[in-house]
Design a protein around this motif. Sequence first.
Motif, PDB file in Angstrom:
ATOM      1  N   GLN A  95       0.826  -1.205   0.000  1.00  0.00           N
ATOM      2  CA  GLN A  95       0.000   0.000   0.000  1.00  0.00           C
ATOM      3  C   GLN A  95       0.862   1.257   0.000  1.00  0.00           C
ATOM      4  N   MET A  96       2.008   1.218   0.693  1.00  0.00           N
ATOM      5  CA  MET A  96       2.936   2.348   0.689  1.00  0.00           C
ATOM      6  C   MET A  96       3.485   2.588  -0.722  1.00  0.00           C
ATOM      7  N   MET A  97       3.857   1.487  -1.412  1.00  0.00           N
ATOM      8  CA  MET A  97       4.351   1.607  -2.788  1.00  0.00           C
ATOM      9  C   MET A  97       3.272   2.195  -3.703  1.00  0.00           C
ATOM     10  N   LEU A  98       2.046   1.745  -3.536  1.00  0.00           N
ATOM     11  CA  LEU A  98       0.951   2.251  -4.362  1.00  0.00           C
ATOM     12  C   LEU A  98       0.688   3.733  -4.105  1.00  0.00           C
ATOM     13  N   LYS A  99       0.910   4.172  -2.867  1.00  0.00           N
ATOM     14  CA  LYS A  99       0.733   5.591  -2.566  1.00  0.00           C
ATOM     15  C   LYS A  99       1.720   6.449  -3.348  1.00  0.00           C
ATOM     16  N   ILE A 100       2.933   5.937  -3.530  1.00  0.00           N
ATOM     17  CA  ILE A 100       3.922   6.669  -4.331  1.00  0.00           C
ATOM     18  C   ILE A 100       3.421   6.804  -5.763  1.00  0.00           C
ATOM     19  N   LEU A 101       2.894   5.713  -6.315  1.00  0.00           N
ATOM     20  CA  LEU A 101       2.380   5.749  -7.689  1.00  0.00           C
ATOM     21  C   LEU A 101       1.165   6.660  -7.810  1.00  0.00           C
ATOM     22  N   LYS A 102       0.345   6.706  -6.762  1.00  0.00           N
ATOM     23  CA  LYS A 102      -0.904   7.460  -6.827  1.00  0.00           C
ATOM     24  C   LYS A 102      -0.763   8.919  -6.405  1.00  0.00           C
ATOM     25  N   LEU A 103       0.409   9.302  -5.906  1.00  0.00           N
ATOM     26  CA  LEU A 103       0.628  10.707  -5.584  1.00  0.00           C
ATOM     27  C   LEU A 103       0.416  11.564  -6.824  1.00  0.00           C
ATOM     28  N   ASP A 104      -0.181  12.740  -6.663  1.00  0.00           N
ATOM     29  CA  ASP A 104      -0.275  13.682  -7.773  1.00  0.00           C
ATOM     30  C   ASP A 104       1.112  14.142  -8.216  1.00  0.00           C
ATOM     31  N   GLN A 105       2.026  14.243  -7.260  1.00  0.00           N
ATOM     32  CA  GLN A 105       3.356  14.770  -7.548  1.00  0.00           C
ATOM     33  C   GLN A 105       4.288  13.671  -8.065  1.00  0.00           C
ATOM     34  N   PRO A 106       5.124  13.984  -9.068  1.00  0.00           N
ATOM     35  CA  PRO A 106       6.172  13.052  -9.473  1.00  0.00           C
ATOM     36  C   PRO A 106       7.156  12.821  -8.320  1.00  0.00           C
TER      37      PRO A 106
END
Length: 266
Positions: A95-106
């Motif tokens: 879930q932490m990894m997915l949060k990185i992908l789903k962040l609006d920011q690069p």
Amino acid sequence: MQQKTAFEENDLSLLSVKDHVGTLTLNRPKQYNALSRPMIASVSTILDEINEDKNIHVVVLAANGPGFCAGHDLKEICNNRNEDYLEALFNECSQMMLKILKLDQPVIAKVHSIATAAGCQLVATCDLAVASEKARFATPGVNIGLFCSTPMVALSRNVSRKNAMEMLLTGDIFSSEHASNIGLINKVVKEDDLDKAVEELALKIASKSPLTLAMGKRAFYKQLESGISDAYEYAGAVMCQNMLTNDADEGIKAFIEKRQPEWTGT
């Protein structure tokens, strides 16, 4: 070294913000930033805060200490070898990894040293990665009887199948030059140039419309999950939506008028 942050600090990860660039720093230096469950929770909390902060346009993922990230905390795992704990650990990490992908920011990984197992997964998960010539990468779980299955997900979506399988099956440590050649990272720089190289890249991206960056990042990952016909249909719809934003209107006018655009994020 303690950092002043826009949000509350904790011992396991730190956040600093400057010039629309948020730097999230892993902070378990003595443990090579191994991803314990508390560490994962700390990073996840800061990612949630970053996602809500419109002042942050780009994120740099960095680390304190001699290593970037050594993967999961094997000592913690040995002390909690039961199914409930392990399911929770790997779910929370995913879930932490997915949060990185789903962040609006690069998100840019700033890799100064060794990144192994889930640490290599972190690098592969980030949108961009710049590494020191001294950085090293590995998915060494196979060496201890544990195939790096969750790191495999991010790795196999960033490098070719044969290169991913070589890393996963051998457990070998690879140089930053090799990581660049196979597409795991974007650039290799000298150790003394890493800070400057990452800062220049982050500031260049931060100068763009934050709305456009967010729309583009979301579209990039969503279209990857589709067949090519569906991907074009979806991308065309996004392009149309993007073209109708105020920032696109401003950007086109600024280009024609030969001036710098003034983004509003709308």
